[in-house]
Write an enzyme that holds these catalytic residues in place. Sequence first.
Site, PDB file in Angstrom:
ATOM      1  N   ASP A 116       0.812  -1.219   0.000  1.00 34.61           N
ATOM      2  CA  ASP A 116       0.000   0.000   0.000  1.00 34.61           C
ATOM      3  C   ASP A 116       0.846   1.270   0.000  1.00 34.61           C
ATOM      4  O   ASP A 116       0.584   2.208  -0.756  1.00 34.61           O
ATOM      5  CB  ASP A 116      -0.987  -0.007   1.178  1.00 34.61           C
ATOM      6  CG  ASP A 116      -0.308  -0.285   2.513  1.00 34.61           C
ATOM      7  OD1 ASP A 116       0.913  -0.562   2.524  1.00 34.61           O
ATOM      8  OD2 ASP A 116      -0.997  -0.223   3.550  1.00 34.61           O
ATOM      9  N   THR A 139       2.290  -8.250  -0.814  1.00 33.93           N
ATOM     10  CA  THR A 139       2.460  -8.243   0.631  1.00 33.93           C
ATOM     11  C   THR A 139       1.992  -9.586   1.172  1.00 33.93           C
ATOM     12  O   THR A 139       0.997 -10.135   0.683  1.00 33.93           O
ATOM     13  CB  THR A 139       1.687  -7.131   1.369  1.00 33.93           C
ATOM     14  OG1 THR A 139       1.614  -7.469   2.763  1.00 33.93           O
ATOM     15  CG2 THR A 139       0.273  -6.946   0.872  1.00 33.93           C
ATOM     16  N   ASP A 141       0.672  -9.820   3.887  1.00 34.83           N
ATOM     17  CA  ASP A 141      -0.479  -9.516   4.752  1.00 34.83           C
ATOM     18  C   ASP A 141      -1.817  -9.637   4.021  1.00 34.83           C
ATOM     19  O   ASP A 141      -2.865  -9.741   4.653  1.00 34.83           O
ATOM     20  CB  ASP A 141      -0.364  -8.090   5.311  1.00 34.83           C
ATOM     21  CG  ASP A 141       0.920  -7.869   6.080  1.00 34.83           C
ATOM     22  OD1 ASP A 141       1.501  -8.865   6.558  1.00 34.83           O
ATOM     23  OD2 ASP A 141       1.347  -6.707   6.198  1.00 34.83           O
ATOM     24  N   MET A 183       2.315 -13.049  11.541  1.00 31.02           N
ATOM     25  CA  MET A 183       2.366 -11.656  11.066  1.00 31.02           C
ATOM     26  C   MET A 183       1.027 -11.222  10.462  1.00 31.02           C
ATOM     27  O   MET A 183       0.060 -11.969  10.473  1.00 31.02           O
ATOM     28  CB  MET A 183       3.468 -11.506  10.040  1.00 31.02           C
ATOM     29  CG  MET A 183       4.849 -11.388  10.643  1.00 31.02           C
ATOM     30  SD  MET A 183       6.054 -11.063   9.336  1.00 31.02           S
ATOM     31  CE  MET A 183       7.451 -10.548  10.314  1.00 31.02           C
TER      32      MET A 183
HETATM   33  O1  F6P Z   1       3.870  -5.973   5.955  1.00 26.50           O
HETATM   34  C1  F6P Z   1       4.587  -7.161   5.986  1.00 26.50           C
HETATM   35  C2  F6P Z   1       5.124  -7.425   7.371  1.00 26.50           C
HETATM   36  O2  F6P Z   1       5.826  -8.657   7.355  1.00 26.50           O
HETATM   37  C3  F6P Z   1       4.064  -7.432   8.474  1.00 26.50           C
HETATM   38  O3  F6P Z   1       3.319  -8.615   8.511  1.00 26.50           O
HETATM   39  C4  F6P Z   1       4.937  -7.192   9.683  1.00 26.50           C
HETATM   40  O4  F6P Z   1       4.189  -6.569  10.713  1.00 26.50           O
HETATM   41  C5  F6P Z   1       5.992  -6.251   9.170  1.00 26.50           C
HETATM   42  O5  F6P Z   1       6.020  -6.409   7.767  1.00 26.50           O
HETATM   43  C6  F6P Z   1       7.361  -6.509   9.729  1.00 26.50           C
HETATM   44  O6  F6P Z   1       8.207  -5.528   9.278  1.00 26.50           O
HETATM   45  P1  F6P Z   1       9.789  -5.560   9.408  1.00 26.50           P
HETATM   46  O7  F6P Z   1      10.304  -6.552   8.402  1.00 26.50           O
HETATM   47  O8  F6P Z   1      10.213  -4.182   9.114  1.00 26.50           O
HETATM   48  O9  F6P Z   1      10.096  -6.018  10.814  1.00 26.50           O
END
Ligand code: F6P
Length: 363
Positions: A116, A139, A141, A183
């Site tokens: 996004d 993503t 997510d 996640m």
């Molecule tokens: O948006 C993808 C994601 O893996 C989320 O599920 C998680 O909260 C975040 O990114 C983790 O981010 P980082 O890799 O910066 O710790």
Amino acid sequence: MATHRIGIMTGGGDAPGLNAVIRAVVKYAVGELHWQVVGIEDAFNGLLEHPRRLQDLTPKSCKGLLPQGGTILGTTNKGDPFAWPDGNGGVRDRSAELAEAIREEGLEGIISIGGDGSQAIGWRLMQEQGVPIVGVPKTIDNDLAATDFTFGFWSAVEVATEALDRLHTTADAHDRVMLLEVMGRTAGWIALYAGVAGGADVITLPEIDYDPERICAKIQQRKDRGRNFTLIVVAEGSTPATGEALPSARRHGRGHIVAGGAAQTLAQHITERLHVETRVTVLGHLQRGGSPVPFDRVLATRFGVRAVELIEQGRWGRMVRLRDGMITDVPLAEVARDPRIVSLDHPLFDAARKVGIEFGAAL
Ligand code: F6P
């Protein structure tokens, strides 16, 4: 002779399938249409740093990419050209400089593979700096409203499901309550799908504040029926209705909240209330690493081909997407809306409740 010269970049957190998109774009655009495709390293950083970090991509340089996790171009969630860190704790707008670099490199436009945040930046670049952009959504997510699925999601669900299968046997052997934190940021899609696929007894979602008492009642009810273990999937963004903040919620990248301690918080409630043994597994970035599952490879390939088709047709300013099994596209302007979260009328949510999964709330 090349008829088009385009850039391609990956931005935000990685997701299995990024390389499969790059490969599809290069195989079609360079291999079949004889265009030039330039890979920009680490999102827009590769164009804003001196010397610039760019790669000429060819079918040969993309050999073996389809099953590879990560991204050969590198990525970052700290590369917003409109809010570039100035080194003194502030930010500055480097979008005009970026647009100039794109022109200097002779790039007609950019394929931006991102979530996004990256799509919103792409749309702003197009509007304010006249940089033509085609977006490709990614993503783990799965929280982009404009597409039914993003690639990376099913790979993450696969990892979480395997983890649940493994936790199941050890939970059963030791009569323990096992909590698996997955996640998903503010969306509970990974928790919901993996929880159903892995036979969880309880799922907590960011969309529903849970009452620890209801979850304890479920564990007790299972015990009363001779089931001495319980499997719980905790979405990282889920919080108890009791109101306490998660112990280590923090900000990352472009200001997103990353949760921390969601499963530990629930485990503590359960231990205090029921005096049973609990164990917490935080799956973390295992969900993002490694090879994409076949669904994600196929989706990524279809997205990559469609992105090139859009450019062939001169239809910049759009994002490819999956809708009802078809690959279509949508104006970038419509993409950066609220994230798609699990709604209580989603059919899978309904099925999950009908097979007895507890969500920690009276619904
Ligand atoms: O948006 C993808 C994601 O893996 C989320 O599920 C998680 O909260 C975040 O990114 C983790 O981010 P980082 O890799 O910066 O710790």
